[in-house]
Design a protein around this motif. Structure first.
Motif, PDB file in Angstrom:
ATOM      1  N   ARG A 175       0.836  -1.215   0.080  1.00  0.00           N
ATOM      2  CA  ARG A 175      -0.071  -0.060   0.087  1.00  0.00           C
ATOM      3  C   ARG A 175       0.585   1.193  -0.059  1.00  0.00           C
ATOM      4  N   SER A 176       0.403   2.449   0.136  1.00  0.00           N
ATOM      5  CA  SER A 176       0.865   3.682   0.274  1.00  0.00           C
ATOM      6  C   SER A 176       1.632   3.790   1.377  1.00  0.00           C
ATOM      7  N   PHE A 177       2.951   4.601   1.313  1.00  0.00           N
ATOM      8  CA  PHE A 177       3.746   4.611   2.286  1.00  0.00           C
ATOM      9  C   PHE A 177       2.972   5.351   3.674  1.00  0.00           C
ATOM     10  N   LEU A 178       1.997   5.932   3.317  1.00  0.00           N
ATOM     11  CA  LEU A 178       1.274   6.640   4.007  1.00  0.00           C
ATOM     12  C   LEU A 178       0.075   6.149   5.072  1.00  0.00           C
ATOM     13  N   ALA A 179      -0.147   4.650   4.619  1.00  0.00           N
ATOM     14  CA  ALA A 179      -1.091   3.816   5.219  1.00  0.00           C
ATOM     15  C   ALA A 179      -0.397   3.342   6.637  1.00  0.00           C
ATOM     16  N   PRO A 180      -1.423   2.977   7.356  1.00  0.00           N
ATOM     17  CA  PRO A 180      -0.669   2.436   8.968  1.00  0.00           C
ATOM     18  C   PRO A 180       0.149   1.370   8.436  1.00  0.00           C
ATOM     19  N   LYS A 181       1.337   1.274   9.181  1.00  0.00           N
ATOM     20  CA  LYS A 181       2.466   0.276   9.125  1.00  0.00           C
ATOM     21  C   LYS A 181       1.944  -1.222   9.122  1.00  0.00           C
ATOM     22  N   GLY A 224       9.908   9.437   2.120  1.00  0.00           N
ATOM     23  CA  GLY A 224       9.984   9.782   3.611  1.00  0.00           C
ATOM     24  C   GLY A 224       9.752   8.855   4.564  1.00  0.00           C
ATOM     25  N   LEU A 225       9.645   9.235   5.499  1.00  0.00           N
ATOM     26  CA  LEU A 225       9.421   8.262   6.744  1.00  0.00           C
ATOM     27  C   LEU A 225       7.900   7.479   6.501  1.00  0.00           C
ATOM     28  N   ILE A 226       7.913   6.263   7.001  1.00  0.00           N
ATOM     29  CA  ILE A 226       6.856   5.501   6.683  1.00  0.00           C
ATOM     30  C   ILE A 226       5.768   5.559   7.749  1.00  0.00           C
ATOM     31  N   GLY A 227       4.254   5.581   7.408  1.00  0.00           N
ATOM     32  CA  GLY A 227       3.325   5.331   8.485  1.00  0.00           C
ATOM     33  C   GLY A 227       2.279   6.570   8.267  1.00  0.00           C
ATOM     34  N   ASP A 228       1.161   6.257   8.695  1.00  0.00           N
ATOM     35  CA  ASP A 228       0.129   7.280   8.597  1.00  0.00           C
ATOM     36  C   ASP A 228       0.216   8.332   9.624  1.00  0.00           C
ATOM     37  N   GLU A 229       1.167   8.001  10.527  1.00  0.00           N
ATOM     38  CA  GLU A 229       1.529   9.399  11.454  1.00  0.00           C
ATOM     39  C   GLU A 229       2.945   9.068  11.954  1.00  0.00           C
ATOM     40  N   VAL A 230       3.907  10.062  11.896  1.00  0.00           N
ATOM     41  CA  VAL A 230       4.982   9.805  12.297  1.00  0.00           C
ATOM     42  C   VAL A 230       5.517  10.722  13.626  1.00  0.00           C
ATOM     43  N   ASP A 231       5.724  10.192  14.618  1.00  0.00           N
ATOM     44  CA  ASP A 231       5.935  10.778  16.074  1.00  0.00           C
ATOM     45  C   ASP A 231       7.406  10.853  16.221  1.00  0.00           C
ATOM     46  N   PRO A 232       8.322  12.027  16.032  1.00  0.00           N
ATOM     47  CA  PRO A 232       9.581  12.054  16.327  1.00  0.00           C
ATOM     48  C   PRO A 232      10.111  11.589  17.664  1.00  0.00           C
ATOM     49  N   LYS A 233       9.063  11.448  18.452  1.00  0.00           N
ATOM     50  CA  LYS A 233       9.502  10.757  19.868  1.00  0.00           C
ATOM     51  C   LYS A 233       9.794   9.341  19.564  1.00  0.00           C
ATOM     52  N   ASN A 234       9.192   8.410  18.599  1.00  0.00           N
ATOM     53  CA  ASN A 234       9.462   7.121  18.559  1.00  0.00           C
ATOM     54  C   ASN A 234      10.865   6.888  18.240  1.00  0.00           C
ATOM     55  N   TYR A 235      11.487   7.665  17.616  1.00  0.00           N
ATOM     56  CA  TYR A 235      13.001   7.486  17.094  1.00  0.00           C
ATOM     57  C   TYR A 235      14.105   7.856  18.060  1.00  0.00           C
ATOM     58  N   ALA A 236      14.938   7.227  18.681  1.00  0.00           N
ATOM     59  CA  ALA A 236      15.852   7.601  19.659  1.00  0.00           C
ATOM     60  C   ALA A 236      17.149   7.316  19.116  1.00  0.00           C
ATOM     61  N   GLY A 237      18.042   7.949  19.537  1.00  0.00           N
ATOM     62  CA  GLY A 237      19.723   7.577  19.134  1.00  0.00           C
ATOM     63  C   GLY A 237      20.399   8.890  18.437  1.00  0.00           C
ATOM     64  N   SER A 238      21.368   8.319  18.172  1.00  0.00           N
ATOM     65  CA  SER A 238      22.187   9.549  17.150  1.00  0.00           C
ATOM     66  C   SER A 238      22.761   9.163  15.854  1.00  0.00           C
ATOM     67  N   LEU A 239      22.658   9.930  14.903  1.00  0.00           N
ATOM     68  CA  LEU A 239      23.243   9.465  13.781  1.00  0.00           C
ATOM     69  C   LEU A 239      24.493  10.279  13.515  1.00  0.00           C
ATOM     70  N   GLU A 240      25.116  10.860  14.571  1.00  0.00           N
ATOM     71  CA  GLU A 240      26.314  11.171  14.730  1.00  0.00           C
ATOM     72  C   GLU A 240      26.890  11.932  13.564  1.00  0.00           C
TER      73      GLU A 240
END
Length: 222
Positions: free
Chosen positions: A75-81, A144-160
């Motif tokens: 499906r579309s990348f904007l659909a629920p994962k 871009g990032l996948i999902g019907d919603e993207v919550d920045p709080k769900n991603y953690a760590g460092s890309l340095e």
């Protein structure tokens, strides 16, 4: 909301495992840089190898991975994962497997560039955001990032300070600019060095300026 991350001890097995890989450029044992290509919906690993001809470098080993039935998820990348599983998990595992292959050949992750177009760009950015560390570069052409919603709080760590390039049209029929903007926000929160360029009226394609942005990433790794 839980975020799937690849577990090296218990690798995920799905539709995109044991698919073909197209390679080119320098021999893997001789290369200084590795670049992994992730194709778009309906395309192929072989079609992505055209990008290898665009870059000026003789020390890169290219690897293009193939999705089962030429589609990473239905499906579309904007659909629920959940509606795009197991394709997303299997695609993330496929990227991880190729990084591991390059690592085993002596190419560290900080010398590996992930480059995806369209559906492949969505998978590429999702992988990097879920597995933050220092990469050679992350390139999302029209994605871009996948999902019907993207919550920045769900991603953690460092890309340095990994260099990230996001390029897209302002009127792409598949990729809303708002999702590219949100992807930029997440990557900046993860400590990436992000360059985003929105091209007026470009459509769903890749232009020469975007190629030059990637060439600059390659040049800076020398």
């Amino acid at each position: 909301m839980s975020i799937f991350r690849v577990n090296s001890e218990h690798p995920f097995s799905g539709p995109h495992q044991n698919q073909s890989v197209v390679s080119g450029g320098a021999k893997i044992d001789d290369a200084e840089i590795g670049m992994i290509f992730i194709h778009g919906r309906g395309a192929s690993a072989q079609s992505m190898m055209m990008f290898a001809d665009e870059f000026e470098a003789d020390h890169i080993h290219y690897r293009a991975i193939q999705a089962n039935n030429h589609t990473w998820y239905p499906r579309s990348f904007l659909a629920p994962k959940e509606m795009n599983q197991p394709g997303i998990k299997s695609g993330l595992q496929a990227i991880y497997d190729q990084i591991t292959k390059l690592n085993e050949a002596g190419i560290p992750t900080k010398k590996i560039v992930l480059l995806g177009f369209s559906q492949g760009a969505c998978l590429t950015t999702e992988f990097a955001a879920r597995h933050p560390q220092r990469y050679g570069g992350i390139v999302g052409f029209s994605g871009g990032l996948i999902g019907d919603e993207v919550d920045p709080k769900n991603y953690a760590g460092s890309l340095e300070q990994t260099p990230v390039f996001l390029g897209c049209s302002d009127r792409d029929p598949h990729i809303p600019q708002e999702r590219v903007d949100l992807t930029e926000e997440v990557f900046k929160t993860l400590g990436a060095d992000v360059t985003k360029k929105i091209y007026v009226g470009m459509g769903h394609t890749v232009n020469q300026d975007e190629i030059q942005q990637v060439q600059q990433i390659i040049n800076n790794m020398a």
